[in-house]
Design a protein around this motif. Structure first.
Motif, PDB file in Angstrom:
ATOM      1  N   TYR A  37      61.801  20.462  70.314  1.00  0.00           N
ATOM      2  CA  TYR A  37      61.873  19.230  69.914  1.00  0.00           C
ATOM      3  C   TYR A  37      62.470  19.189  68.514  1.00  0.00           C
ATOM      4  N   ASP A  38      63.244  18.204  68.163  1.00  0.00           N
ATOM      5  CA  ASP A  38      63.827  18.012  66.653  1.00  0.00           C
ATOM      6  C   ASP A  38      62.712  17.016  65.675  1.00  0.00           C
ATOM      7  N   LEU A  39      61.778  16.486  66.441  1.00  0.00           N
ATOM      8  CA  LEU A  39      60.928  15.496  65.626  1.00  0.00           C
ATOM      9  C   LEU A  39      59.722  15.108  66.412  1.00  0.00           C
ATOM     10  N   ALA A  40      58.541  14.977  65.578  1.00  0.00           N
ATOM     11  CA  ALA A  40      57.524  14.610  66.390  1.00  0.00           C
ATOM     12  C   ALA A  40      57.050  13.336  65.925  1.00  0.00           C
ATOM     13  N   VAL A  41      56.441  12.445  66.731  1.00  0.00           N
ATOM     14  CA  VAL A  41      55.987  11.132  66.301  1.00  0.00           C
ATOM     15  C   VAL A  41      54.601  11.152  66.643  1.00  0.00           C
ATOM     16  N   LEU A  42      53.566  11.116  65.779  1.00  0.00           N
ATOM     17  CA  LEU A  42      52.115  11.493  66.109  1.00  0.00           C
ATOM     18  C   LEU A  42      51.246  10.237  65.710  1.00  0.00           C
ATOM     19  N   ASP A  43      50.488   9.592  66.862  1.00  0.00           N
ATOM     20  CA  ASP A  43      49.283   8.688  66.518  1.00  0.00           C
ATOM     21  C   ASP A  43      48.194   9.688  66.170  1.00  0.00           C
TER      22      ASP A  43
END
Length: 242
Positions: free
Chosen positions: A45-51
């Motif tokens: 992955y290039d980026l991670a969006v985390l809740d």
């Protein structure tokens, strides 16, 4: 660009994924911390969006493991906790940015592209090779000064090829980087998209096929593709082609 969305609210996660797809950003969804860690272990992955507030290992713990892995994946925390103290504690596990809910999808996209730009700071934001000029933030492509209109998927594929700077990119890697985990590995989508992209860019063909290996941007004239979008066989010495 490929993004991992870690969000336990299915409708929100799907809305974000669909919105990112409209911006030529492939996205996978994990509904809890364990699923996130599993996807991180098998995909790039290039980026991670985390809740932060998710079942299983929390978003904070997932962020810590991403940092500990040394992958260098930028992390954007996406959560309803918006107090200053909450934001401060969100950066401690290793987050690079923080966006409270509710949010505007346009702002999320801008923040993701800014994070990607920082990750790739050694590369110029506008990439040029073999007469191609690709601006990933304006989503514009020019060839020899001529604007080329591309579909979202064609742009995503070209972005991966241009970033390789002439190196060979396999069909499997293109499928991984420009599509999401739901893509069928046996699909002809890569071949069809590359063929259409080649025609959009025009002659002389700038995308070369390396038989049995993959595709690359060719600084010189590439072999003329066959009807299936792959490079045709070279003529054998001493034989005339009819």
């Amino acid at each position: 660009m490929r993004v991992l969305i870690v969000e336990d609210e299915p409708y929100l996660a799907e809305a974000v994924r669909d919105g990112l797809r409209l911006e030529a950003i492939a996205a996978d969804i994990a509904g809890d911390g364990n699923a996130a860690l599993e996807l991180l272990g098998v995909n790039s992955y290039d980026l991670a969006v985390l809740d932060r507030d998710i079942p299983g290992p929390s978003g904070d713990e997932v962020a810590r493991r991403i940092v500990a892995s040394g992958s260098g994946i930028p992390i954007l925390m996406l959560t309803a906790a918006d107090r200053i103290d909450d934001k401060a504690s969100g950066f401690e596990p290793g987050a690079d940015d923080y966006l409270p809910k509710p949010f505007d999808l346009r702002e999320l996209v801008l923040r993701l592209r800014a994070l990607d730009r920082r990750r790739a700071y050694a590369r110029p934001p506008v990439r040029e090779i073999a007469g191609l000029r690709l601006d990933p933030f304006r989503r514009e492509v020019h060839r020899d000064g001529r604007y080329v209109a591309l579909t979202r998927k064609q742009f995503a594929v070209l972005e991966v090829l241009v970033a390789a700077e002439g190196g060979v990119v396999s069909a499997e890697e293109l499928l991984e980087r420009a599509w999401d985990e739901n893509a069928d590995p046996l699909t002809n989508a890569v071949r069809i998209t590359v063929s259409a992209l080649r025609k959009r860019l025009g002659e002389p063909w700038v995308i070369a096929t390396v038989p049995g290996v993959g595709y690359r941007i060719d600084a010189g004239p590439a072999p003329e593709p066959g009807d299936d979008g792959t490079a045709g066989p070279a003529p054998r010495p001493g034989r005339r082609r009819g």
